[in-house]
Design an enzyme around this catalytic site. Structure first.
Site, mmCIF file in Angstrom:
data_model
loop_
_atom_site.group_PDB
_atom_site.id
_atom_site.type_symbol
_atom_site.label_atom_id
_atom_site.label_comp_id
_atom_site.label_asym_id
_atom_site.label_seq_id
_atom_site.Cartn_x
_atom_site.Cartn_y
_atom_site.Cartn_z
ATOM 1 N N ASP A 30 0.864 -1.190 0.000
ATOM 2 C CA ASP A 30 0.000 0.000 0.000
ATOM 3 C C ASP A 30 0.893 1.229 0.000
ATOM 4 O OD1 ASP A 30 -3.226 0.396 1.220
ATOM 5 O OD2 ASP A 30 -1.901 2.134 1.023
ATOM 6 N N GLY A 35 -4.567 4.902 2.229
ATOM 7 C CA GLY A 35 -4.638 3.934 3.330
ATOM 8 C C GLY A 35 -3.985 4.521 4.582
ATOM 9 N N THR A 121 -16.306 -2.696 -10.394
ATOM 10 C CA THR A 121 -17.357 -1.832 -9.877
ATOM 11 C C THR A 121 -18.605 -1.844 -10.750
ATOM 12 O OG1 THR A 121 -17.926 0.496 -9.507
ATOM 13 C CG2 THR A 121 -16.167 0.091 -11.054
ATOM 14 N N TYR A 145 -13.492 6.936 -13.906
ATOM 15 C CA TYR A 145 -13.305 5.872 -12.909
ATOM 16 C C TYR A 145 -13.821 4.537 -13.459
ATOM 17 C CZ TYR A 145 -14.383 2.928 -8.911
ATOM 18 O OH TYR A 145 -14.495 1.848 -8.067
ATOM 19 N N LYS A 149 -11.638 1.049 -14.666
ATOM 20 C CA LYS A 149 -11.878 -0.312 -14.157
ATOM 21 C C LYS A 149 -12.250 -1.267 -15.300
ATOM 22 C CE LYS A 149 -11.313 0.171 -9.638
ATOM 23 N NZ LYS A 149 -10.557 -0.729 -8.765
ATOM 24 N N ARG A 284 -26.553 15.500 -7.264
ATOM 25 C CA ARG A 284 -25.107 15.450 -7.465
ATOM 26 C C ARG A 284 -24.886 14.954 -8.891
ATOM 27 N NH1 ARG A 284 -21.723 11.496 -3.502
ATOM 28 N NH2 ARG A 284 -22.533 9.953 -4.963
ATOM 29 N N GLY A 286 -23.913 13.041 -12.108
ATOM 30 C CA GLY A 286 -23.465 11.674 -12.403
ATOM 31 C C GLY A 286 -24.133 10.584 -11.590
#
Ligand code: UDP
Length: 333
Positions: A30, A35, A121, A145, A149, A284, A286
């Protein structure tokens, strides 16, 4: 040994805890950009964790992990995951989420490691054409995003065909809750997610409800809140599946049940036993009106099904918020 990238983060640390509790040795890699070292120190109390700080964008950082550890399989969480940020700064998302993953896959190829479980996702589906969303729903992401993915999912198909690296891609819906003993939990700075934002709200910080004019029964967005311990368990099932020579595949992880923002708000007030100051705000950007998983495939192939309720998630998140406040003020580890 099992390598967990992003194991100091929210979901990765819950998988780490579950693996440690069943006696596995793990390596956590990490960068600690998002993190927390405190989470690593807590995990160390529960088993054999080796922690290596490094960044996937540096190929030598990740090669070094494979060079000195006997890694059998990888669970890959390390990624940026803020939709709005990805729209404004796609470079950051493609460089980290795609290039970083390529470095990881190339190191796996070099060292002959051929099993990976990947955090994908529901954002890879984009605007839903139907709900509940099954795995055959078209994948047309509407932000960088989701694109980052999906690109990794495609790369993983090609790396299986050419190099025999088997992957399980787990497409998360809305992850919620914390460790049921409140040892670890969600810790984002700043926090953008619904449940922690409701729990953190007080007279000084009103909870903002984004949009009450959606085409849903009560006008607020409907989401599928999957408990983080149930989610961790799905990763263990995915590793078991790969260990019994399962082929590359992908699964939705959700409960199959939708709850509106208002439902979640009311449930949080019940758990807190107090009123939460509320401000109705515009939508909001999206946010699709409704995202709910069809989770039957994970049951039939992985043998996974969620066990915890929305109440369990809110309750554990609330216990964790109390502990997090103490960790931040240095009172406890
Ligand atoms: N939401 C909200 N106020 C907040 C955070 C989230 O009203 O402070 C709403 C958000 O608009 C969405 C739902 O809660 O409809 C879930 O948002 P979250 O950010 O938790 O997850 P996402 O669905 O974006 O993955």
């Amino acid at each position: 040994m099992i390598l967990i990238t992003g194991g100091a983060g929210y979901i990765g640390s819950h998988l780490a805890m579950a693996l440690l509790e069943s006696g596995n040795d793990i390596v956590i890699f990490d960068s600690l950009e998002l993190g927390h070292i405190e989470i690593i120190n807590i995990l160390k109390k529960y088993g054999n964790v080796k922690f290596i700080q490094g960044n996937l964008k540096n190929i030598d950082d990740i090669r070094g992990v494979f060079l000195v550890n006997k890694i059998d399989s990888v669970v890959h969480f390390a990624a940026y995951s803020q939709v709005a940020e990805s729209v404004n700064n796609p470079q950051k998302y493609y460089y980290n989420n795609v290039y970083g993953t390529l470095n990881l896959l190339n190191a796996m190829k070099e060292f002959g490691v051929n099993k990976i479980v990947f955090s994908s996702t529901a954002a890879t589906y984009g605007e839903p054409e139907y709900v509940p969303i099954d795995e055959n729903h078209p994948q047309r992401p509407i932000n960088a995003y989701g694109n980052s993915k999906l690109m990794v999912e495609r790369i993983m198909d090609d790396y299986d065909r050419a190099y025999g690296i088997k992957s399980v891609r787990l497409r998360y819906f809305n992850v919620a809750g914390a460790d049921s003993k409140a040892r670890i939990g969600e810790w984002h700075e700043p926090e953008t997610h619904l449940i922690p934002n409701i729990l953190k709200a007080d007279e000084n910080k009103t909870f903002k409800m984004f949009g009450t004019d959606y085409d849903t029964p009560d006008g607020t967005c409907v989401r599928d809140y999957i408990n983080v311990e149930d989610l961790a368990n799905a990763h263990i099932k995915a590793l078991e599946y790969l260990n019994r020579s399962g082929k590359t595949d992908y699964f939705n992880l959700g409960t199959g049940q939708g709850d509106s923002v208002k439902d979640v708000f009311n449930a949080c007030e019940d758990v807190l036993g107090r009123k939460v100051p509320l401000e109705i705000c515009p939508r909001r950007a999206g946010d699709p009106a409704k995202l709910v998983a069809d989770n039957k495939k994970a049951l039939s192939i992985l043998g996974w099904k969620p066990e915890k309720t929305l109440f369990d998630s809110i309750n554990s998140a609330n216990e964790w918020e109390k502990r997090l406040a103490k960790i931040k003020s240095g009172i406890v580890l």
